[in-house]
Design a protein around this motif. Sequence first.
Motif, PDB file in Angstrom:
ATOM      1  N   UNK A 110       0.829  -1.207   0.000  1.00 18.47           N
ATOM      2  CA  UNK A 110       0.000   0.000   0.000  1.00 18.47           C
ATOM      3  C   UNK A 110       0.862   1.256   0.000  1.00 18.47           C
ATOM      4  N   UNK A 111       2.015   1.198   0.656  1.00 17.66           N
ATOM      5  CA  UNK A 111       2.905   2.362   0.662  1.00 17.66           C
ATOM      6  C   UNK A 111       3.352   2.702  -0.762  1.00 17.66           C
ATOM      7  N   UNK A 154      -9.904  -3.603   2.099  1.00 20.02           N
ATOM      8  CA  UNK A 154      -9.497  -3.652   3.495  1.00 20.02           C
ATOM      9  C   UNK A 154      -9.399  -2.281   4.136  1.00 20.02           C
ATOM     10  N   UNK A 155      -9.319  -2.225   5.470  1.00 20.16           N
ATOM     11  CA  UNK A 155      -9.362  -0.944   6.188  1.00 20.16           C
ATOM     12  C   UNK A 155      -8.212  -0.011   5.847  1.00 20.16           C
ATOM     13  N   UNK A 159      -8.607   3.566   3.830  1.00 23.78           N
ATOM     14  CA  UNK A 159      -8.093   4.810   4.396  1.00 23.78           C
ATOM     15  C   UNK A 159      -7.166   5.516   3.405  1.00 23.78           C
ATOM     16  N   UNK A 160      -6.320   4.741   2.716  1.00 30.06           N
ATOM     17  CA  UNK A 160      -5.428   5.324   1.718  1.00 30.06           C
ATOM     18  C   UNK A 160      -6.230   5.950   0.585  1.00 30.06           C
ATOM     19  N   UNK A 161      -7.282   5.281   0.165  1.00 30.80           N
ATOM     20  CA  UNK A 161      -8.154   5.829  -0.882  1.00 30.80           C
ATOM     21  C   UNK A 161      -8.692   7.185  -0.467  1.00 30.80           C
ATOM     22  N   UNK A 162      -9.201   7.270   0.758  1.00 34.05           N
ATOM     23  CA  UNK A 162      -9.751   8.536   1.235  1.00 34.05           C
ATOM     24  C   UNK A 162      -8.717   9.640   1.319  1.00 34.05           C
ATOM     25  N   UNK A 183     -18.347   4.885   3.825  1.00 34.16           N
ATOM     26  CA  UNK A 183     -18.144   5.657   5.055  1.00 34.16           C
ATOM     27  C   UNK A 183     -16.677   5.671   5.455  1.00 34.16           C
ATOM     28  N   UNK A 184     -16.008   4.521   5.349  1.00 43.65           N
ATOM     29  CA  UNK A 184     -14.592   4.455   5.713  1.00 43.65           C
ATOM     30  C   UNK A 184     -13.761   5.370   4.828  1.00 43.65           C
ATOM     31  N   UNK A 185     -14.033   5.378   3.532  1.00 48.29           N
ATOM     32  CA  UNK A 185     -13.295   6.237   2.602  1.00 48.29           C
ATOM     33  C   UNK A 185     -13.547   7.701   2.911  1.00 48.29           C
ATOM     34  N   UNK A 186     -14.792   8.056   3.121  1.00 43.86           N
ATOM     35  CA  UNK A 186     -15.117   9.469   3.343  1.00 43.86           C
ATOM     36  C   UNK A 186     -14.624   9.954   4.709  1.00 43.86           C
ATOM     37  N   UNK A 187     -14.646   9.089   5.704  1.00 42.51           N
ATOM     38  CA  UNK A 187     -14.087   9.464   7.007  1.00 42.51           C
ATOM     39  C   UNK A 187     -12.593   9.738   6.885  1.00 42.51           C
ATOM     40  N   UNK A 188     -11.887   8.898   6.127  1.00 47.12           N
ATOM     41  CA  UNK A 188     -10.450   9.095   5.941  1.00 47.12           C
ATOM     42  C   UNK A 188     -10.162  10.381   5.173  1.00 47.12           C
ATOM     43  N   UNK A 189     -11.006  10.686   4.187  1.00 50.07           N
ATOM     44  CA  UNK A 189     -10.836  11.932   3.436  1.00 50.07           C
ATOM     45  C   UNK A 189     -10.999  13.136   4.354  1.00 50.07           C
TER      46      UNK A 189
END
Length: 333
Positions: A110-111, A154-155, A159-162, A183-189
Amino acid sequence: MDFGLVLQTDPPASRVIGLMKRAERNGFTHGWTFDSAVLWQEPFVVYSQILANTTTLKVGPMVTNPGTRTWEVTASTFATLNDMFGNRTVCGIGRGDSAMRVAGRRPNTLARLGEAIEVIRDLAEGREADVDGQRLRLPWVRDGRLPVWMAAYGPKALALTGRKADGFILQLADPFLTEWMVKAVRDAAAEAGRDPESVTICVAAPAYVGDDLAHAREQCRWFGGMVGNHVADLVARYGEHSGMVSDALTEYIKGRQGYDYSHHGRAGNPSTDFVPDEIVDRFCLLGPPEAHIEKLRALRDLGVDQFAVYDMHDAQETTIDAYGAEIIPALGD
């Protein structure tokens, strides 16, 4: 809601181009293909012909990865298509499943993926970027535009997407899981100081229009196996009931016994016998037009901006035409 068509670049390329032209005539706005150079023909060559034979259709891979091409080559390829045809590309990107594994390589970290997203976008849009310690810029790029959409489950990937991507590609059409992942993507954004609504949400899954559900399920069961590859990676990383990944996503892969990439993404894939009907129904869109419309409205209410139809089955033209005649118009209300 926008609509995309997803195909594999099986020869002859003329058929892929013809189906994309048909999709544009039926109101589809995006044309996507798999990107796995051993299993199928090189997609970027085919994109040039799709763009030349359509007017407004946007094209891109679902998905490419940071490992099979150097980043400046990927950026230059997109930028060249955009210069020729007017910024009509989208870079769908992920860690790399079939493209990497078939060639005997591990999917990217992911990095590395996060770094690649920024570098490819910067270079394709004419900005300077660091590639393996070397500062590079494509001096010929003028007014380039390349949205980069990331595929994730995955989580950590969500998060990286957001944090970094312009769009989120979710390869399943289950409303429960869609709500959780969006929701996970938008929270990370939001946590990264971005506007959560600025991240385009694309759900991609097989769609089969017709009343014979048993036949439709058999034509689309392969998709549960494809998704199962990614789920198996998550289970290996986080554990079966870790709380990091929804049990609704992990439960069905208990009967999974390996995977043969020679049948990847194809109807009748013998590696997907473990996928139950319930998962096919949840992950795909099956049945008469009314059933598709109902599920698509539910997805739209969850914030989905585009539904991309995986059209790898025995009713490709029929599905495109049914969407154009009945389903796409209904989602314009």
